[in-house]
Design an enzyme around this catalytic site. Sequence first.
Site, mmCIF file in Angstrom:
data_model
loop_
_atom_site.group_PDB
_atom_site.id
_atom_site.type_symbol
_atom_site.label_atom_id
_atom_site.label_comp_id
_atom_site.label_asym_id
_atom_site.label_seq_id
_atom_site.Cartn_x
_atom_site.Cartn_y
_atom_site.Cartn_z
ATOM 1 N N ARG A 155 19.550 4.266 -8.307
ATOM 2 C CA ARG A 155 19.287 5.782 -8.008
ATOM 3 C C ARG A 155 19.468 6.044 -6.466
ATOM 4 O O ARG A 155 19.974 6.913 -6.148
ATOM 5 C CB ARG A 155 17.854 6.314 -8.469
ATOM 6 C CG ARG A 155 17.785 7.863 -8.226
ATOM 7 C CD ARG A 155 18.681 8.529 -9.207
ATOM 8 N NE ARG A 155 18.314 10.022 -9.112
ATOM 9 C CZ ARG A 155 17.612 10.769 -9.965
ATOM 10 N NH1 ARG A 155 17.183 10.140 -11.170
ATOM 11 N NH2 ARG A 155 17.638 11.948 -9.765
ATOM 12 N N ASN A 213 17.675 25.405 -2.583
ATOM 13 C CA ASN A 213 17.610 25.515 -4.091
ATOM 14 C C ASN A 213 17.202 27.025 -4.415
ATOM 15 O O ASN A 213 16.366 27.397 -3.785
ATOM 16 C CB ASN A 213 16.610 24.505 -4.598
ATOM 17 C CG ASN A 213 16.835 24.463 -5.791
ATOM 18 O OD1 ASN A 213 17.887 24.812 -6.661
ATOM 19 N ND2 ASN A 213 15.660 24.060 -6.629
ATOM 20 N N HIS A 255 15.409 28.840 -7.581
ATOM 21 C CA HIS A 255 14.483 28.425 -8.763
ATOM 22 C C HIS A 255 14.125 29.628 -9.391
ATOM 23 O O HIS A 255 13.765 30.763 -8.992
ATOM 24 C CB HIS A 255 13.332 27.711 -8.045
ATOM 25 C CG HIS A 255 12.307 27.344 -9.229
ATOM 26 N ND1 HIS A 255 12.719 26.273 -10.282
ATOM 27 C CD2 HIS A 255 11.013 27.711 -9.620
ATOM 28 C CE1 HIS A 255 11.623 26.397 -11.358
ATOM 29 N NE2 HIS A 255 10.468 27.165 -10.909
ATOM 30 N N ASP A 314 12.615 20.325 -0.137
ATOM 31 C CA ASP A 314 11.723 18.933 0.640
ATOM 32 C C ASP A 314 11.598 17.919 -0.375
ATOM 33 O O ASP A 314 12.246 17.736 -1.538
ATOM 34 C CB ASP A 314 10.498 19.344 1.259
ATOM 35 C CG ASP A 314 9.387 19.860 0.290
ATOM 36 O OD1 ASP A 314 9.737 19.708 -1.271
ATOM 37 O OD2 ASP A 314 8.414 20.689 0.830
ATOM 38 N N ALA A 315 10.750 16.931 -0.068
ATOM 39 C CA ALA A 315 10.611 15.796 -0.882
ATOM 40 C C ALA A 315 10.022 15.958 -2.047
ATOM 41 O O ALA A 315 10.032 15.184 -3.133
ATOM 42 C CB ALA A 315 10.100 14.591 -0.076
ATOM 43 N N GLY A 316 9.186 17.107 -2.209
ATOM 44 C CA GLY A 316 8.524 17.499 -3.690
ATOM 45 C C GLY A 316 9.220 18.007 -4.453
ATOM 46 O O GLY A 316 10.543 18.361 -4.572
ATOM 47 N N ASP A 338 10.019 21.605 -6.240
ATOM 48 C CA ASP A 338 10.221 22.836 -5.952
ATOM 49 C C ASP A 338 8.981 23.405 -4.954
ATOM 50 O O ASP A 338 8.328 24.265 -5.088
ATOM 51 C CB ASP A 338 9.798 23.742 -7.202
ATOM 52 C CG ASP A 338 11.149 23.406 -8.129
ATOM 53 O OD1 ASP A 338 12.197 23.163 -7.776
ATOM 54 O OD2 ASP A 338 10.919 23.399 -9.294
#
Length: 217
Positions: free
Chosen positions: A77, A119, A121, A153-155, A157
Amino acid sequence: MPDPTPDPTTDPRPGIVVLVSGSGSLLQALLDASQDPAYGVRVLAVGADRDGIEGLARAERAGVPTFVHRVADHPTREAWDEALTAQVASYGPVLVVSAGFLKLVGPAFLAAFGGRFLNSHNALLPAFPGIHGPRDALDYGVKVAGATLFVVDAGVDTGAIVAQCVVPVHDDDTVEELTERIKQAERPQLVEQVGRMVREGYVVEGRRVRVGPRAGR
């Protein structure tokens, strides 16, 4: 009358790269907007994580370059993330837009495009994150739903919110009906905010995103 469509080989406008995984209706809204030179933004390329999708076909019909990076074609990945990062970076975008892109990017991508990766959503974050926003909203019994544009970010949403739009939830709504109603509001929001962010500038300060010519003051 001369053709008003901008020539991608001489178009001086700053550009974006759009990532998709499916039909590309949000992408189409950006492609349509970019046909107007006054919009101030062009779509440099469209990338995907799978072949044969309508999103790629939309880009090809518009004369926009496309690329595909399938996770399965890379040994890890992390290798996929690095390859995607390099491909997107090769176009020199001012923003990268996830328009229905169903893969989470990794550290390499966020290091390269942190603060510049958006993004859209289909829920009113922080409520109902994940891939089933409209379904989860209906199951919870909310009276309004909507869409959120945010800086990734790294989370999952969890990024700073740029803009939100609201639509009503009807008592007899199906997931499909609510999803389509959200899309009808989501598309113009995405087009407006991406255009403003590129033309007018923006700044991310913690959880807050300010857009406009005075954002940096």
